[in-house]
Design a protein around this motif. Sequence first.
Motif, PDB file in Angstrom:
ATOM      1  N   ILE A   3       0.878  -1.167   0.000  1.00  8.30           N
ATOM      2  CA  ILE A   3       0.000   0.000   0.000  1.00  8.30           C
ATOM      3  C   ILE A   3       0.911   1.211   0.000  1.00  8.30           C
ATOM      4  O   ILE A   3       1.686   1.398   0.941  1.00  8.30           O
ATOM      5  CB  ILE A   3      -0.936   0.008   1.224  1.00  8.30           C
ATOM      6  CG1 ILE A   3      -1.808  -1.248   1.238  1.00  8.30           C
ATOM      7  CG2 ILE A   3      -1.795   1.266   1.231  1.00  8.30           C
ATOM      8  CD1 ILE A   3      -2.648  -1.410   2.481  1.00  8.30           C
ATOM      9  N   ASP A   4       0.834   2.000  -1.046  1.00  9.00           N
ATOM     10  CA  ASP A   4       1.703   3.168  -1.201  1.00  9.00           C
ATOM     11  C   ASP A   4       3.174   2.803  -1.054  1.00  9.00           C
ATOM     12  O   ASP A   4       3.959   3.530  -0.457  1.00  9.00           O
ATOM     13  CB  ASP A   4       1.336   4.263  -0.194  1.00  9.00           C
ATOM     14  CG  ASP A   4      -0.034   4.871  -0.448  1.00  9.00           C
ATOM     15  OD1 ASP A   4      -0.508   4.781  -1.591  1.00  9.00           O
ATOM     16  OD2 ASP A   4      -0.615   5.433   0.492  1.00  9.00           O
ATOM     17  N   CYS A   6       4.526   0.498   0.721  1.00  9.05           N
ATOM     18  CA  CYS A   6       4.879  -0.125   1.999  1.00  9.05           C
ATOM     19  C   CYS A   6       4.172  -1.469   2.116  1.00  9.05           C
ATOM     20  O   CYS A   6       3.002  -1.582   1.760  1.00  9.05           O
ATOM     21  CB  CYS A   6       4.451   0.771   3.164  1.00  9.05           C
ATOM     22  SG  CYS A   6       5.273   2.367   3.182  1.00  9.05           S
ATOM     23  N   PRO A   7       4.855  -2.480   2.636  1.00  3.63           N
ATOM     24  CA  PRO A   7       4.218  -3.790   2.760  1.00  3.63           C
ATOM     25  C   PRO A   7       3.118  -3.777   3.821  1.00  3.63           C
ATOM     26  O   PRO A   7       3.278  -3.179   4.883  1.00  3.63           O
ATOM     27  CB  PRO A   7       5.356  -4.708   3.162  1.00  3.63           C
ATOM     28  CG  PRO A   7       6.371  -3.821   3.782  1.00  3.63           C
ATOM     29  CD  PRO A   7       6.228  -2.483   3.114  1.00  3.63           C
ATOM     30  N   TYR A   8       2.003  -4.423   3.504  1.00  5.25           N
ATOM     31  CA  TYR A   8       0.903  -4.551   4.454  1.00  5.25           C
ATOM     32  C   TYR A   8       1.201  -5.734   5.358  1.00  5.25           C
ATOM     33  O   TYR A   8       1.509  -6.824   4.894  1.00  5.25           O
ATOM     34  CB  TYR A   8      -0.423  -4.771   3.716  1.00  5.25           C
ATOM     35  CG  TYR A   8      -1.582  -5.043   4.647  1.00  5.25           C
ATOM     36  CD1 TYR A   8      -2.110  -4.029   5.433  1.00  5.25           C
ATOM     37  CD2 TYR A   8      -2.135  -6.310   4.752  1.00  5.25           C
ATOM     38  CE1 TYR A   8      -3.162  -4.268   6.294  1.00  5.25           C
ATOM     39  CE2 TYR A   8      -3.188  -6.567   5.611  1.00  5.25           C
ATOM     40  CZ  TYR A   8      -3.703  -5.535   6.375  1.00  5.25           C
ATOM     41  OH  TYR A   8      -4.749  -5.783   7.232  1.00  5.25           O
ATOM     42  N   ILE A   9       1.117  -5.526   6.642  1.00  6.80           N
ATOM     43  CA  ILE A   9       1.326  -6.599   7.612  1.00  6.80           C
ATOM     44  C   ILE A   9      -0.046  -7.188   7.935  1.00  6.80           C
ATOM     45  O   ILE A   9      -0.907  -6.482   8.472  1.00  6.80           O
ATOM     46  CB  ILE A   9       2.003  -6.061   8.886  1.00  6.80           C
ATOM     47  CG1 ILE A   9       3.365  -5.457   8.536  1.00  6.80           C
ATOM     48  CG2 ILE A   9       2.135  -7.156   9.932  1.00  6.80           C
ATOM     49  CD1 ILE A   9       4.009  -4.677   9.658  1.00  6.80           C
ATOM     50  N   PRO A  10      -0.277  -8.452   7.576  1.00  8.99           N
ATOM     51  CA  PRO A  10      -1.588  -9.057   7.820  1.00  8.99           C
ATOM     52  C   PRO A  10      -1.971  -8.993   9.304  1.00  8.99           C
ATOM     53  O   PRO A  10      -1.128  -9.089  10.196  1.00  8.99           O
ATOM     54  CB  PRO A  10      -1.402 -10.511   7.374  1.00  8.99           C
ATOM     55  CG  PRO A  10      -0.254 -10.470   6.425  1.00  8.99           C
ATOM     56  CD  PRO A  10       0.648  -9.376   6.930  1.00  8.99           C
ATOM     57  N   ARG A  11      -3.269  -8.807   9.517  1.00  7.79           N
ATOM     58  CA  ARG A  11      -3.803  -8.708  10.873  1.00  7.79           C
ATOM     59  C   ARG A  11      -4.765  -9.854  11.134  1.00  7.79           C
ATOM     60  O   ARG A  11      -5.341 -10.422  10.213  1.00  7.79           O
ATOM     61  CB  ARG A  11      -4.501  -7.364  11.054  1.00  7.79           C
ATOM     62  CG  ARG A  11      -3.491  -6.202  11.099  1.00  7.79           C
ATOM     63  CD  ARG A  11      -4.087  -4.924  10.556  1.00  7.79           C
ATOM     64  NE  ARG A  11      -3.238  -3.765  10.806  1.00  7.79           N
ATOM     65  CZ  ARG A  11      -2.287  -3.349   9.999  1.00  7.79           C
ATOM     66  NH1 ARG A  11      -2.034  -4.006   8.887  1.00  7.79           N
ATOM     67  NH2 ARG A  11      -1.580  -2.279  10.280  1.00  7.79           N
ATOM     68  N   LEU A  12      -4.966 -10.169  12.397  1.00  7.04           N
ATOM     69  CA  LEU A  12      -5.867 -11.254  12.771  1.00  7.04           C
ATOM     70  C   LEU A  12      -7.296 -11.015  12.295  1.00  7.04           C
ATOM     71  O   LEU A  12      -8.040 -11.954  12.057  1.00  7.04           O
ATOM     72  CB  LEU A  12      -5.864 -11.448  14.293  1.00  7.04           C
ATOM     73  CG  LEU A  12      -4.551 -11.943  14.902  1.00  7.04           C
ATOM     74  CD1 LEU A  12      -4.634 -11.950  16.419  1.00  7.04           C
ATOM     75  CD2 LEU A  12      -4.233 -13.328  14.377  1.00  7.04           C
ATOM     76  N   VAL A  13      -7.688  -9.759  12.136  1.00  9.96           N
ATOM     77  CA  VAL A  13      -9.056  -9.422  11.764  1.00  9.96           C
ATOM     78  C   VAL A  13      -9.312  -9.583  10.258  1.00  9.96           C
ATOM     79  O   VAL A  13     -10.462  -9.586   9.824  1.00  9.96           O
ATOM     80  CB  VAL A  13      -9.391  -7.982  12.242  1.00  9.96           C
ATOM     81  CG1 VAL A  13      -8.691  -6.942  11.382  1.00  9.96           C
ATOM     82  CG2 VAL A  13     -10.883  -7.746  12.284  1.00  9.96           C
ATOM     83  N   ASP A  14      -8.284  -9.752   9.447  1.00 12.31           N
ATOM     84  CA  ASP A  14      -8.445  -9.829   7.990  1.00 12.31           C
ATOM     85  C   ASP A  14      -9.450 -10.891   7.534  1.00 12.31           C
ATOM     86  O   ASP A  14     -10.321 -10.590   6.713  1.00 12.31           O
ATOM     87  CB  ASP A  14      -7.103 -10.036   7.295  1.00 12.31           C
ATOM     88  CG  ASP A  14      -6.223  -8.793   7.335  1.00 12.31           C
ATOM     89  OD1 ASP A  14      -6.765  -7.683   7.492  1.00 12.31           O
ATOM     90  OD2 ASP A  14      -5.006  -8.940   7.200  1.00 12.31           O
ATOM     91  N   PRO A  15      -9.393 -12.130   8.030  1.00  9.12           N
ATOM     92  CA  PRO A  15     -10.388 -13.123   7.590  1.00  9.12           C
ATOM     93  C   PRO A  15     -11.823 -12.730   7.956  1.00  9.12           C
ATOM     94  O   PRO A  15     -12.753 -12.967   7.185  1.00  9.12           O
ATOM     95  CB  PRO A  15      -9.977 -14.408   8.312  1.00  9.12           C
ATOM     96  CG  PRO A  15      -8.539 -14.214   8.655  1.00  9.12           C
ATOM     97  CD  PRO A  15      -8.370 -12.744   8.880  1.00  9.12           C
ATOM     98  N   LEU A  16     -11.996 -12.104   9.120  1.00  9.85           N
ATOM     99  CA  LEU A  16     -13.338 -11.653   9.527  1.00  9.85           C
ATOM    100  C   LEU A  16     -13.851 -10.569   8.588  1.00  9.85           C
ATOM    101  O   LEU A  16     -15.024 -10.577   8.187  1.00  9.85           O
ATOM    102  CB  LEU A  16     -13.311 -11.145  10.964  1.00  9.85           C
ATOM    103  CG  LEU A  16     -14.618 -10.552  11.489  1.00  9.85           C
ATOM    104  CD1 LEU A  16     -15.733 -11.588  11.475  1.00  9.85           C
ATOM    105  CD2 LEU A  16     -14.412  -9.988  12.889  1.00  9.85           C
ATOM    106  N   ILE A  17     -12.984  -9.647   8.209  1.00  2.97           N
ATOM    107  CA  ILE A  17     -13.384  -8.593   7.281  1.00  2.97           C
ATOM    108  C   ILE A  17     -13.783  -9.200   5.941  1.00  2.97           C
ATOM    109  O   ILE A  17     -14.809  -8.827   5.365  1.00  2.97           O
ATOM    110  CB  ILE A  17     -12.255  -7.551   7.110  1.00  2.97           C
ATOM    111  CG1 ILE A  17     -12.081  -6.763   8.407  1.00  2.97           C
ATOM    112  CG2 ILE A  17     -12.545  -6.612   5.938  1.00  2.97           C
ATOM    113  CD1 ILE A  17     -10.884  -5.844   8.420  1.00  2.97           C
ATOM    114  N   ARG A  42      -7.765  -0.214   3.595  1.00  6.05           N
ATOM    115  CA  ARG A  42      -7.171  -0.059   2.265  1.00  6.05           C
ATOM    116  C   ARG A  42      -6.702  -1.393   1.693  1.00  6.05           C
ATOM    117  O   ARG A  42      -6.666  -1.563   0.483  1.00  6.05           O
ATOM    118  CB  ARG A  42      -6.022   0.940   2.319  1.00  6.05           C
ATOM    119  CG  ARG A  42      -6.523   2.365   2.558  1.00  6.05           C
ATOM    120  CD  ARG A  42      -5.414   3.348   2.659  1.00  6.05           C
ATOM    121  NE  ARG A  42      -4.790   3.515   1.347  1.00  6.05           N
ATOM    122  CZ  ARG A  42      -3.676   4.184   1.136  1.00  6.05           C
ATOM    123  NH1 ARG A  42      -3.049   4.741   2.166  1.00  6.05           N
ATOM    124  NH2 ARG A  42      -3.174   4.304  -0.064  1.00  6.05           N
ATOM    125  N   ALA A  43      -6.363  -2.335   2.570  1.00  8.85           N
ATOM    126  CA  ALA A  43      -5.941  -3.654   2.102  1.00  8.85           C
ATOM    127  C   ALA A  43      -7.115  -4.457   1.543  1.00  8.85           C
ATOM    128  O   ALA A  43      -6.918  -5.407   0.801  1.00  8.85           O
ATOM    129  CB  ALA A  43      -5.284  -4.425   3.241  1.00  8.85           C
TER     130      ALA A  43
END
Length: 75
Positions: A3-4, A6-17, A42-43
């Motif tokens: 994103i812009d 910079c690497p996006y660091i996956p978060r625990l909430v990603d699958p829920l989103i 943004r991810a």
Amino acid sequence: MDIDGCPYIPRLVDPLIERTLRAFGAVEIAGPMWCGKTWTARAHNSSGVNLDDEGTRLLAEADPTAVLVGSHPTL
């Protein structure tokens, strides 16, 4: 995913989103300042609208559907 540059660091909430977006088409990400809400959103978005721009904000106030044109989900 970057994103812009910079690497996006996956978060625990990603699958829920992802599940929530598939089920409902929209999700609210709430939390304190500087916790990564915008980066996470943004991810998962395909297009976005920046209401910091006065012209865009005025257009959104006049016709909210006008700023929602584009790929979905929209940030």
